[in-house]
Design a protein around this motif. Structure first.
Motif, PDB file in Angstrom:
ATOM      1  N   TRP A  27      37.554  41.704  42.098  1.00 11.58           N
ATOM      2  CA  TRP A  27      38.476  40.602  41.800  1.00 11.58           C
ATOM      3  C   TRP A  27      39.040  40.725  40.384  1.00 11.58           C
ATOM      4  O   TRP A  27      40.243  40.537  40.164  1.00 11.58           O
ATOM      5  N   LEU A  28      38.187  41.049  39.414  1.00 10.01           N
ATOM      6  CA  LEU A  28      38.663  41.198  38.042  1.00 10.01           C
ATOM      7  C   LEU A  28      39.729  42.282  37.915  1.00 10.01           C
ATOM      8  O   LEU A  28      40.564  42.244  37.004  1.00 10.01           O
ATOM      9  N   CYS A  29      39.705  43.250  38.831  1.00 14.69           N
ATOM     10  CA  CYS A  29      40.669  44.353  38.770  1.00 14.69           C
ATOM     11  C   CYS A  29      42.019  44.003  39.394  1.00 14.69           C
ATOM     12  O   CYS A  29      42.995  44.730  39.191  1.00 14.69           O
ATOM     13  N   GLU A  30      42.095  42.932  40.142  1.00 14.62           N
ATOM     14  CA  GLU A  30      43.365  42.562  40.759  1.00 14.62           C
ATOM     15  C   GLU A  30      44.335  42.037  39.699  1.00 14.62           C
ATOM     16  O   GLU A  30      43.931  41.427  38.709  1.00 14.62           O
ATOM     17  N   PRO A  31      45.650  42.243  39.898  1.00 17.54           N
ATOM     18  CA  PRO A  31      46.632  41.741  38.927  1.00 17.54           C
ATOM     19  C   PRO A  31      46.532  40.239  38.683  1.00 17.54           C
ATOM     20  O   PRO A  31      46.830  39.764  37.576  1.00 17.54           O
ATOM     21  N   ILE A  32      46.086  39.476  39.694  1.00 20.09           N
ATOM     22  CA  ILE A  32      45.991  38.022  39.536  1.00 20.09           C
ATOM     23  C   ILE A  32      45.015  37.626  38.434  1.00 20.09           C
ATOM     24  O   ILE A  32      45.088  36.514  37.894  1.00 20.09           O
ATOM     25  N   ALA A  33      44.126  38.537  38.046  1.00 21.61           N
ATOM     26  CA  ALA A  33      43.146  38.251  36.993  1.00 21.61           C
ATOM     27  C   ALA A  33      43.661  38.644  35.607  1.00 21.61           C
ATOM     28  O   ALA A  33      42.868  38.874  34.696  1.00 21.61           O
ATOM     29  N   HIS A  34      44.985  38.662  35.436  1.00 22.02           N
ATOM     30  CA  HIS A  34      45.581  39.154  34.188  1.00 22.02           C
ATOM     31  C   HIS A  34      45.192  38.329  32.967  1.00 22.02           C
ATOM     32  O   HIS A  34      45.207  38.832  31.841  1.00 22.02           O
ATOM     33  N   ASN A  35      44.840  37.055  33.141  1.00 16.85           N
ATOM     34  CA  ASN A  35      44.462  36.213  32.011  1.00 16.85           C
ATOM     35  C   ASN A  35      42.952  36.019  31.889  1.00 16.85           C
ATOM     36  O   ASN A  35      42.495  35.224  31.065  1.00 16.85           O
ATOM     37  N   MET A  36      42.200  36.725  32.690  1.00 25.69           N
ATOM     38  CA  MET A  36      40.735  36.668  32.607  1.00 25.69           C
ATOM     39  C   MET A  36      40.297  37.798  31.690  1.00 25.69           C
ATOM     40  O   MET A  36      40.102  38.942  32.124  1.00 25.69           O
TER      41      MET A  36
END
Length: 269
Positions: A246-255
Motif C-alpha cells: 500500500w505504501l508503494c501505491e501512488p495514492i500514498a504520496h503524502n504518507m
C-alpha cells in the motif's frame, strides 16, 4: 476484467529477503507486478527457493544478490549492480541482533549491528534516492522495530541502530518531500516497526517457553508476549507485505516520514 496490479512495471530491491518478513514483502510486491532484486547471505538452494517463490507469486523477473552488508564496499557493489536499471522501490529489511548487558556487549557485535542495521541503510538510501527524485516516483521503506520507538534491556546496539534508522528516515523524508507530484506518486521514506512476529528467529523461544510451562504453543506465545505486547498475538510476515504494497501505491504520496508500529499495543502503553 484484467487483474489490477498497481505496481506493474516497477522494480524493487528488498534486502534480507530470502526468508521471513523480507521474503513475504518480496512476494507481496511480486503479486502487484514488481520485478524483484532479492538479497541475502543464502546458500544456492535458499537463493533459488526464494527466487522461485517470487516468480510464482507473479514477478516478471527476479535475481538474488548475496553481498555482505557489513562491508561498505560490498554495499556499494550491490547498489552499483542494482542501479544498472531503474530502481523504484527500496525495502531495507536486512538486520541482525545480539543480546547482552551493555557492559558485556562485545565491541565487535556493536560494529556489526550498526553496520548492517544502520550504516548499510544510509548507503542504500543515499545511492538510490537521487534517481528516484529525478523520475518523480520512489519508495523507501525501512523495516525498523518496536525498538526504534522504545528501549529494552540487553539490546543497546540494536536499539541504537533502530532509533537511528527512524531518525534518519525522517530526515530523508523531509529532504525528498517535494520530489515528484501526486500523479506520479512522489518520493516517500517511511519505517515499519514490528513487535513480536512469527518468524523462524523466535520459534526456539516459543518452543522453550512451551516446554517450560508444559503448555500448548498458543499458550506459550501468550505468556511470552504478555509483558510487552498487550494483544498477546504475534504478527505474520504477510501483514507487513500488505502495508508495504500500500505504501508503494501512488495514492500514498503524502504518507512520508512516519514510523508505523505493528506491535499489538506495545508502544501505546
Amino acid at each position: 476484467m484484467p487483474e489490477n496490479k498497481p505496481l506493474q512495471g516497477r522494480r524493487a530491491l528488498v534486502t534480507g529477503s530470502v526468508q521471513g518478513i523480507g521474503l513475504a514483502i518480496a512476494e507481496g510486491l511480486a503479486r502487484q507486478g514488481c520485478a524483484l532484486v532479492l538479497h541475502g547471505l543464502a546458500t544456492p538452494e535458499q537463493a533459488e527457493a526464494a527466487r522461485a517463490a517470487v516468480l510464482e507469486a507473479g514477478a516478471p523477473s527476479a535475481e538474488v544478490l548475496t553481498h555482505n552488508l557489513r562491508d561498505p564496499a560490498q554495499v556499494q557493489a550491490m547498489m552499483d549492480e542494482t542501479l544498472c536499471q531503474p530502481l523504484d522501490i527500496l525495502v531495507n529489511n536486512a538486520g541482525i541482533q545480539h543480546t547482552a548487558a551493555l557492559a558485556d556487549m562485545p565491541r565487535a557485535k556493536w560494529d556489526d549491528i550498526i553496520a548492517i542495521n544502520l550504516s548499510a541503510v544510509f548507503d542504500t538510501m543515499r545511492l538510490a534516492l537521487p534517481a528516484m527524485a529525478e523520475r518523480g516516483y520512489g519508495r523507501v521503506i525501512n523495516i525498523a522495530s518496536v525498538h526504534g520507538l522504545v528501549a529494552s534491556v540487553h539490546k543497546a546496539p540494536y536499539v541504537a541502530a533502530k532509533f537511528g534508522l527512524v531518525g534518519m528516515s525522517r530526515v530523508a523524508a523531509l529532504e525528498y518531500a517535494q520530489a515528484g507530484d501526486r500523479a506520479r506518486g512522489g518520493v516517500t521514506v517511511n519505517c515499519i516497526c514490528p513487535g513480536w512476529t512469527e518468524t523462524a528467529i523466535i520459534e526456539p523461544q516459543i518452543q522453550a517457553r512451551a516446554a517450560h510451562l508444559g503448555s500448548s504453543r498458543d499458550e506459550a506465545i501468550r505468556d511470552l508476549l504478555k509483558e510487552k505486547q498487550p494483544s498477546q498475538r504475534t504478527s505474520l510476515p504477510i501483514e507487513f507485505a500488505r502495508i508495504v504494497t500500500w505504501l508503494c501505491e501512488p495514492i500514498a504520496h503524502n504518507m512520508t516520514g512516519v514510523a508505523i508500529p505493528v506491535d499489538g499495543g506495545w508502544t501505546a502503553q
